[in-house]
Design a protein around this motif. Structure first.
Motif, PDB file in Angstrom:
ATOM      1  N   ALA A 240      87.960  60.847  26.161  1.00 44.66           N
ATOM      2  CA  ALA A 240      87.913  61.990  27.079  1.00 44.66           C
ATOM      3  C   ALA A 240      88.207  63.256  26.283  1.00 44.66           C
ATOM      4  O   ALA A 240      89.083  63.254  25.413  1.00 44.66           O
ATOM      5  CB  ALA A 240      88.913  61.819  28.216  1.00 44.66           C
ATOM      6  N   TYR A 241      87.496  64.311  26.600  1.00 41.11           N
ATOM      7  CA  TYR A 241      87.691  65.581  25.894  1.00 41.11           C
ATOM      8  C   TYR A 241      88.779  66.402  26.586  1.00 41.11           C
ATOM      9  O   TYR A 241      88.905  66.391  27.817  1.00 41.11           O
ATOM     10  CB  TYR A 241      86.396  66.381  25.848  1.00 41.11           C
ATOM     11  CG  TYR A 241      85.441  65.927  24.776  1.00 41.11           C
ATOM     12  CD1 TYR A 241      85.456  66.496  23.518  1.00 41.11           C
ATOM     13  CD2 TYR A 241      84.534  64.898  25.019  1.00 41.11           C
ATOM     14  CE1 TYR A 241      84.578  66.079  22.521  1.00 41.11           C
ATOM     15  CE2 TYR A 241      83.655  64.472  24.037  1.00 41.11           C
ATOM     16  CZ  TYR A 241      83.684  65.070  22.798  1.00 41.11           C
ATOM     17  OH  TYR A 241      82.817  64.650  21.816  1.00 41.11           O
ATOM     18  N   ALA A 242      89.542  67.123  25.771  1.00 42.12           N
ATOM     19  CA  ALA A 242      90.574  68.015  26.292  1.00 42.12           C
ATOM     20  C   ALA A 242      89.997  69.416  26.465  1.00 42.12           C
ATOM     21  O   ALA A 242      88.929  69.735  25.952  1.00 42.12           O
ATOM     22  CB  ALA A 242      91.771  68.057  25.339  1.00 42.12           C
ATOM     23  N   LEU A 243      90.734  70.252  27.211  1.00 42.31           N
ATOM     24  CA  LEU A 243      90.321  71.646  27.370  1.00 42.31           C
ATOM     25  C   LEU A 243      90.441  72.379  26.041  1.00 42.31           C
ATOM     26  O   LEU A 243      91.263  72.017  25.191  1.00 42.31           O
ATOM     27  CB  LEU A 243      91.205  72.337  28.411  1.00 42.31           C
ATOM     28  CG  LEU A 243      91.014  71.915  29.865  1.00 42.31           C
ATOM     29  CD1 LEU A 243      92.049  72.617  30.740  1.00 42.31           C
ATOM     30  CD2 LEU A 243      89.611  72.225  30.350  1.00 42.31           C
ATOM     31  N   PRO A 244      89.641  73.415  25.830  1.00 45.75           N
ATOM     32  CA  PRO A 244      89.777  74.210  24.606  1.00 45.75           C
ATOM     33  C   PRO A 244      91.150  74.864  24.517  1.00 45.75           C
ATOM     34  O   PRO A 244      91.861  75.029  25.519  1.00 45.75           O
ATOM     35  CB  PRO A 244      88.667  75.267  24.755  1.00 45.75           C
ATOM     36  CG  PRO A 244      87.673  74.649  25.683  1.00 45.75           C
ATOM     37  CD  PRO A 244      88.471  73.822  26.636  1.00 45.75           C
ATOM     38  N   LEU A 245      91.518  75.263  23.310  1.00 43.41           N
ATOM     39  CA  LEU A 245      92.784  75.959  23.093  1.00 43.41           C
ATOM     40  C   LEU A 245      92.780  77.288  23.845  1.00 43.41           C
ATOM     41  O   LEU A 245      91.782  78.014  23.837  1.00 43.41           O
ATOM     42  CB  LEU A 245      92.988  76.214  21.601  1.00 43.41           C
ATOM     43  CG  LEU A 245      93.140  74.993  20.709  1.00 43.41           C
ATOM     44  CD1 LEU A 245      93.058  75.388  19.234  1.00 43.41           C
ATOM     45  CD2 LEU A 245      94.448  74.280  20.991  1.00 43.41           C
ATOM     46  N   GLY A 246      93.909  77.590  24.481  1.00 44.78           N
ATOM     47  CA  GLY A 246      94.029  78.830  25.224  1.00 44.78           C
ATOM     48  C   GLY A 246      93.833  78.685  26.711  1.00 44.78           C
ATOM     49  O   GLY A 246      94.038  79.648  27.459  1.00 44.78           O
ATOM     50  N   LEU A 247      93.429  77.502  27.178  1.00 41.70           N
ATOM     51  CA  LEU A 247      93.200  77.279  28.607  1.00 41.70           C
ATOM     52  C   LEU A 247      94.276  76.381  29.210  1.00 41.70           C
ATOM     53  O   LEU A 247      94.028  75.700  30.208  1.00 41.70           O
ATOM     54  CB  LEU A 247      91.806  76.672  28.840  1.00 41.70           C
ATOM     55  CG  LEU A 247      90.620  77.538  28.415  1.00 41.70           C
ATOM     56  CD1 LEU A 247      89.312  76.834  28.736  1.00 41.70           C
ATOM     57  CD2 LEU A 247      90.661  78.899  29.093  1.00 41.70           C
ATOM     58  N   GLY A 248      95.453  76.393  28.614  1.00 41.79           N
ATOM     59  CA  GLY A 248      96.530  75.551  29.132  1.00 41.79           C
ATOM     60  C   GLY A 248      96.959  75.919  30.530  1.00 41.79           C
ATOM     61  O   GLY A 248      97.488  75.082  31.276  1.00 41.79           O
ATOM     62  N   ALA A 249      96.734  77.176  30.939  1.00 37.33           N
ATOM     63  CA  ALA A 249      97.112  77.602  32.287  1.00 37.33           C
ATOM     64  C   ALA A 249      96.285  76.907  33.354  1.00 37.33           C
ATOM     65  O   ALA A 249      96.677  76.874  34.528  1.00 37.33           O
ATOM     66  CB  ALA A 249      96.958  79.120  32.413  1.00 37.33           C
ATOM     67  N   HIS A 250      95.140  76.335  32.994  1.00 40.92           N
ATOM     68  CA  HIS A 250      94.279  75.664  33.953  1.00 40.92           C
ATOM     69  C   HIS A 250      94.683  74.203  34.151  1.00 40.92           C
ATOM     70  O   HIS A 250      93.984  73.452  34.834  1.00 40.92           O
ATOM     71  CB  HIS A 250      92.827  75.739  33.495  1.00 40.92           C
ATOM     72  CG  HIS A 250      92.294  77.134  33.448  1.00 40.92           C
ATOM     73  ND1 HIS A 250      91.708  77.748  34.526  1.00 40.92           N
ATOM     74  CD2 HIS A 250      92.293  78.062  32.468  1.00 40.92           C
ATOM     75  CE1 HIS A 250      91.346  78.974  34.213  1.00 40.92           C
ATOM     76  NE2 HIS A 250      91.688  79.191  32.955  1.00 40.92           N
ATOM     77  N   GLY A 251      95.791  73.803  33.559  1.00 36.53           N
ATOM     78  CA  GLY A 251      96.276  72.446  33.731  1.00 36.53           C
ATOM     79  C   GLY A 251      96.521  71.772  32.400  1.00 36.53           C
ATOM     80  O   GLY A 251      95.812  72.054  31.429  1.00 36.53           O
TER      81      GLY A 251
END
Length: 331
Positions: A240-251
């Motif tokens: 499974a792919y993780a969100l890009p760096l900098g989008l931690g606020a989206h979960g």
């Protein structure tokens, strides 16, 4: 140009009134020459205008004086244009020197030797005359193993360069401190969440080579390419792919490590989507896996150069997006 005007004017006489066109010579001179050349062409134009005025019996007539005055005025304006152009060229040279200094700080040349590995990099900016842009890369020989990052910043231009600087600075520090690759990934995530503003983000892949094995962490980045000594090609991917760096606020989205064998004779290519999403005239994407045989050149730099030339030939013109490729192979 002035010679043609002179010949035509002599041939047809003063009725058509071509005399002011002699000023085209000093009008175009500032585009290709300095003030001496512009002044010389202006002087020649004045001589021709005066001579033609005499030939056409325009001396003492307002039309003749106006023609001479127009040539003199255009020559003066040309000299001012030359001075302005020279000043802007000097400013541009100064800005380019600053950009080159920024390049050396941001995208340092990767070490040719890192542990038991050879490294080579190829970077192509989509911005004309630019040497840096929105893609980033780095190779660090840490005590835990050789650690690598390749990333792609959302957007282009100076803002993308600023974002790339944030991620590279965090990676260079954390790569030497963190004990394992997941710890390095978490450190980068925290740093990106704190420092990247708005909707800025970076897709990235981290790799660590040690004990004839390569481990990866992918933050929404294209899969790495492994060219085995047998000639076969694999594209390892996480479950499974993780969100890009900098989008931690989206979960919370911590990437899952995935591994592959990396043996002597194998090659590892990390790249950005500017490579695989490059299209030809018919809209077909660049088939990177099918072109992996180009990496069999003995020298890593030559191998990447062959791949770069093939990519540009596929596109048939300048790239529409930044493209970076980083190649690792055993010595």
């Amino acid at each position: 140009m002035m010679g043609a005007v002179t010949v035509v004017d002599v041939a047809i006489g003063p009725k058509v009134g071509l005399l002011p066109l002699v000023s085209l010579g000093p009008a175009f001179a500032p585009l290709v020459g300095g003030w001496r050349r512009t002044a010389a062409i202006g002087a020649i134009a004045l001589v021709l205008t005066a001579g033609l005025s005499v030939y056409n019996d325009l001396i003492g007539v307002a039309r003749g004086y106006v023609s001479i005055a127009s040539v003199a005025g255009v020559t003066g304006a040309g000299l001012v244009a030359v001075a302005t152009r020279r000043r802007r060229e000097a400013e541009l040279a100064s800005m380019r020197s600053i950009a080159e200094a920024a390049q050396r700080v941001l995208l340092k040349p990767v070490p040719r030797l890192a542990g038991q590995l050879r490294a080579a990099v190829c970077y192509m900016s989509a911005v004309a005359e630019a040497r840096i842009g929105g893609d980033l890369y780095e190779v660090v020989a840490a005590p835990q193993g050789v650690r690598v990052i390749v990333g792609d910043v959302q957007g282009k231009g100076l803002e993308a360069v600023e974002t790339a600087a944030v991620v590279l600075g965090a990676f260079r520090e954390a790569a030497l401190d963190e004990e394992d690759l997941p710890g390095l990934g978490r450190r980068l995530m925290r740093s990106a969440d704190r420092q990247l503003e708005g909707e800025k983000f970076v897709t990235a892949i981290l790799a660590e080579v040690r004990d004839r094995e390569v481990s990866f962490l992918s933050f929404g980045h294209p899969a790495p390419l492994l060219l085995h000594g047998s000639g076969s090609v694999t594209l390892p991917e996480p479950s499974a792919y993780a969100l890009p760096l900098g989008l931690g606020a989206h979960g919370p989205s911590e990437p899952e490590p995935f591994r592959a064998e990396f043996l002597p004779g194998d090659q590892l290519l990390l790249y950005t989507d500017g490579v695989t999403e490059a299209r030809d005239a018919d809209g077909r994407f660049y088939p990177l896996a099918e072109r992996a045989h180009l990496l069999k050149e003995r020298d890593p730099e030559s191998a990447l150069e062959a791949l770069r030339e093939d990519l540009l030939q596929h596109v048939g013109g300048p790239l529409q997006d930044d493209a970076a490729m980083l190649l690792l192979r055993y010595r």
